[in-house]
Design a protein around this motif. Structure first.
Motif, PDB file in Angstrom:
ATOM      1  N   UNK A  96       0.800  -1.234   0.000  1.00 31.20           N
ATOM      2  CA  UNK A  96       0.000   0.000   0.000  1.00 31.20           C
ATOM      3  C   UNK A  96       0.830   1.280   0.000  1.00 31.20           C
ATOM      4  N   UNK A  97       2.095   1.213   0.401  1.00 26.27           N
ATOM      5  CA  UNK A  97       2.853   2.453   0.521  1.00 26.27           C
ATOM      6  C   UNK A  97       4.350   2.132   0.467  1.00 26.27           C
ATOM      7  N   UNK A  98       5.154   3.171   0.225  1.00 27.24           N
ATOM      8  CA  UNK A  98       6.604   3.024   0.241  1.00 27.24           C
ATOM      9  C   UNK A  98       7.238   4.382   0.469  1.00 27.24           C
ATOM     10  N   UNK A  99       8.500   4.370   0.849  1.00 22.10           N
ATOM     11  CA  UNK A  99       9.246   5.607   1.096  1.00 22.10           C
ATOM     12  C   UNK A  99      10.690   5.396   0.708  1.00 22.10           C
ATOM     13  N   UNK A 100      11.273   6.435   0.089  1.00 26.77           N
ATOM     14  CA  UNK A 100      12.690   6.442  -0.251  1.00 26.77           C
ATOM     15  C   UNK A 100      13.381   7.470   0.639  1.00 26.77           C
ATOM     16  N   UNK A 101      14.431   7.064   1.338  1.00 21.69           N
ATOM     17  CA  UNK A 101      15.133   7.952   2.254  1.00 21.69           C
ATOM     18  C   UNK A 101      16.191   8.761   1.505  1.00 21.69           C
ATOM     19  N   UNK A 102      16.862   9.663   2.231  1.00 23.43           N
ATOM     20  CA  UNK A 102      17.882  10.512   1.611  1.00 23.43           C
ATOM     21  C   UNK A 102      19.052   9.696   1.050  1.00 23.43           C
ATOM     22  N   UNK A 103      19.387   8.591   1.703  1.00 21.50           N
ATOM     23  CA  UNK A 103      20.464   7.741   1.193  1.00 21.50           C
ATOM     24  C   UNK A 103      19.954   6.678   0.225  1.00 21.50           C
ATOM     25  N   UNK A 104      18.715   6.899  -0.274  1.00 24.38           N
ATOM     26  CA  UNK A 104      18.097   6.096  -1.334  1.00 24.38           C
ATOM     27  C   UNK A 104      17.756   4.669  -0.907  1.00 24.38           C
ATOM     28  N   UNK A 105      17.624   4.433   0.396  1.00 26.49           N
ATOM     29  CA  UNK A 105      17.056   3.163   0.829  1.00 26.49           C
ATOM     30  C   UNK A 105      15.549   3.195   0.595  1.00 26.49           C
ATOM     31  N   UNK A 106      14.982   2.034   0.265  1.00 21.56           N
ATOM     32  CA  UNK A 106      13.569   1.946  -0.091  1.00 21.56           C
ATOM     33  C   UNK A 106      12.839   1.108   0.949  1.00 21.56           C
ATOM     34  N   UNK A 107      11.808   1.699   1.563  1.00 20.35           N
ATOM     35  CA  UNK A 107      10.977   0.999   2.541  1.00 20.35           C
ATOM     36  C   UNK A 107       9.624   0.709   1.884  1.00 20.35           C
ATOM     37  N   UNK A 108       9.287  -0.567   1.777  1.00 18.94           N
ATOM     38  CA  UNK A 108       8.034  -0.985   1.126  1.00 18.94           C
ATOM     39  C   UNK A 108       7.108  -1.551   2.187  1.00 18.94           C
TER      40      UNK A 108
ATOM     41  N   UNK B  72       4.292   1.919  -7.254  1.00 17.21           N
ATOM     42  CA  UNK B  72       3.856   0.687  -6.609  1.00 17.21           C
ATOM     43  C   UNK B  72       2.462   0.306  -7.082  1.00 17.21           C
ATOM     44  N   UNK B  73       2.311  -0.956  -7.536  1.00 12.94           N
ATOM     45  CA  UNK B  73       1.035  -1.476  -8.021  1.00 12.94           C
ATOM     46  C   UNK B  73       0.490  -2.475  -6.999  1.00 12.94           C
ATOM     47  N   UNK B  74      -0.657  -2.147  -6.407  1.00 11.95           N
ATOM     48  CA  UNK B  74      -1.225  -2.998  -5.364  1.00 11.95           C
ATOM     49  C   UNK B  74      -1.677  -4.346  -5.923  1.00 11.95           C
ATOM     50  N   UNK B  75      -2.391  -4.333  -7.052  1.00 12.05           N
ATOM     51  CA  UNK B  75      -2.943  -5.572  -7.591  1.00 12.05           C
ATOM     52  C   UNK B  75      -1.851  -6.519  -8.078  1.00 12.05           C
TER      53      UNK B  75
END
Length: 486
Positions: free
Chosen positions: A73-85, A357-360
């Motif tokens: 449902x959501x994600x975030x990219x931090x300043x050091x380009x790590x990706x939280x899904x 991000x595609x939920x389906x």
């Protein structure tokens, strides 16, 4: 008298319906002419544009070796380009590095020595200290973990006189500013975002949307009976659909209504300070078919230099605007090809790449900037950072690649304006039909001309004044001499 009023009301209603019908006919006709990559001209036409971003890869749980994502449902990219899904269906957080390699999974945390898990979480945010905030919707709480994923606090069951006794706290999205204030988008809350202090106490609402009144419905209510009015829709503010926060603490948000201010930029007081200086207010597609309706913006991502992008769930398109509200480019769509989506729910920017991000489908599409997109991004950044000469050069290059990019002439004009090249700036603003900035440039140009030629102008005025004075004196003496001779 009552019959006359009813006739007037029916006539007004007919005019309103006719206007709405004509508007729908125009948008329905324009839809078939929309190219794959496009922008909007000053006149509201969808004009072809070079591709600003192209899809280069797909990322899913199977490829990462952790099993398929389930309704992420959501994600975030931090300043050091790590990706939280946020893999909501699997109640976990998946962390990737800047090379899209798996770093860690988070499925639980410890509360007073006991393990606790998430329940259908819907929102995630990571601050500059790598603290993790999760809108744990199923458990009706916001979970705050430190950089080691240890629990710091839980926000749940807020108490306040502003909340009624039947209120149920169901957080859906969350962001945190540099002062550690937490802003929560909660389900069923129409008063704006819920603001919480550093210690997790609810303080106030900010940024409530204005009530939208349908003029036709309002007209009917004026002449309906009390029983009919009781069955009609109550007018309440619309809910927000997403939020993000920039490095200066301004909250960007989207709403689900069809107004011209579906995108907002909120300051600390909750005032909307978004600049809307483009040809059209930022709200997605300007033209749309009657059967599909306008854009439905469900997510927003703020990058550097006041560049922000919004995701249209209705057509799967990503619209990107600069800080003045000019549409920079559009990409994406619904379909089965790479670069298209089924149910897009979130966007994030990773450097000059976009992640959708595609939920389906349970996957992330990775987009990279083309030469055209990169040039346009750098032009906006250069102007915002004060490098006017570079901005002018890059905007000129962008125009060479896309002659339909009318707002680029405004960019060139603004760069020239900062370099005190007022007359050249006027020419650029004239090409982009930017009346406001043209007037500003003309005023500065006029003042510049007056300063440069002040001595000459004043000398001319004095000479003209002395000439007129001498002529008047001469006429008076002539008349006096004539009278004496008589």
């Amino acid at each position: 008298m009552l019959n006359v009023m009813k006739k007037c009301a029916l006539s007004l209603l007919s005019v309103l319906l006719l206007c709405l019908t004509v508007g729908d006919m125009r948008t329905a006709k324009a839809e078939s002419y929309t190219p794959d990559a496009y922008n909007y001209s000053f006149w509201g036409d969808a004009v072809p544009s070079p591709e600003a971003y192209s899809a280069i890869d797909l990322l899913d749980g199977e490829r990462l070796g952790i099993g398929a994502f389930s309704e992420p449902s959501d994600m975030q990219v931090t300043e050091d380009l790590e990706i939280y899904i946020l893999d909501s269906g699997n109640n976990r957080v998946v962390i990737l590095d800047d090379q899209f390699e798996l770093v860690q999974e988070i499925t639980s945390f410890t509360i007073e020595g006991e393990s606790s898990t998430f329940a259908n979480p819907q929102g995630i945010f990571v601050n500059d200290e790598q603290h993790l905030f999760i809108a744990d919707s199923g458990n009706r709480r916001v979970v705050h973990l430190n950089q080691d994923f240890e629990l710091l606090k839980i926000i749940d069951n807020p108490q306040s006189e502003l909340l009624n006794d039947q209120f149920t706290f169901t957080p859906m999205k969350v962001v945190v500013d540099f002062a550690d204030r937490v802003f929560v988008m909660a389900d069923g809350v129409f008063d704006g975002f819920m603001e919480f202090s550093v210690d997790g106490q609810f303080t106030t609402f900010i940024g409530a949307n204005r009530v939208r009144v349908d003029p036709i419905e309002y007209l009917w209510k004026r002449f309906a009976t009390r029983e009919q009015r009781s069955q009609m829709v109550m007018y309440v503010p619309t809910e927000f659909t997403s939020l993000d926060i920039d490095e200066r603490g301004f909250v960007y948000a989207t709403t689900a209504d069809n107004s011209l201010d579906v995108i907002k930029k909120l300051n600390a007081r909750g005032d909307d300070i978004l600049r809307r200086e483009g040809y059209f207010s930022p709200y997605g597609d300007v033209l749309f078919a009657r059967n599909s309706g306008p854009s439905r913006l469900i997510d927003i991502s703020v990058a550097d230099s006041e560049i922000y992008s919004v995701l249209d769930a209705r057509k799967g398109r990503v619209f990107t605007y600069n800080g003045d509200g000019h549409l920079m480019y559009v990409f994406g769509g619904l379909g089965n090809k790479i670069g298209e989506f089924r149910t897009p729910v979130a966007i994030e920017r990773s450097g000059d790449q976009f992640l959708v991000l595609d939920r389906e489908l349970g996957e992330i599409t990775i987009f990279t900037a083309t030469e055209y997109g990169q040039t346009l991004n750098e032009a906006v950044r250069s102007y915002e950072s004060g490098d006017e000469e570079k901005a002018q050069l890059l905007y000129s290059e962008a125009v060479q690649m896309n002659m339909n990019l009318e707002f680029a002439y405004t960019g060139i004009g603004k760069a020239l304006l900062r370099q005190d090249e007022y007359e050249a700036a006027m020419n650029q603003f004239e090409r982009s039909l930017d009346q406001s900035n043209y007037s500003k440039a003309y005023l500065l140009f006029r003042n510049q001309e007056l300063r440069e030629h002040f001595s000459l102008i004043m000398t001319g005025i004095i000479v003209v004044g002395l000439t007129i004075t001498a002529f008047v004196i001469y006429r008076k003496k002539t008349r006096k001499n004539r009278g004496a001779s008589v």
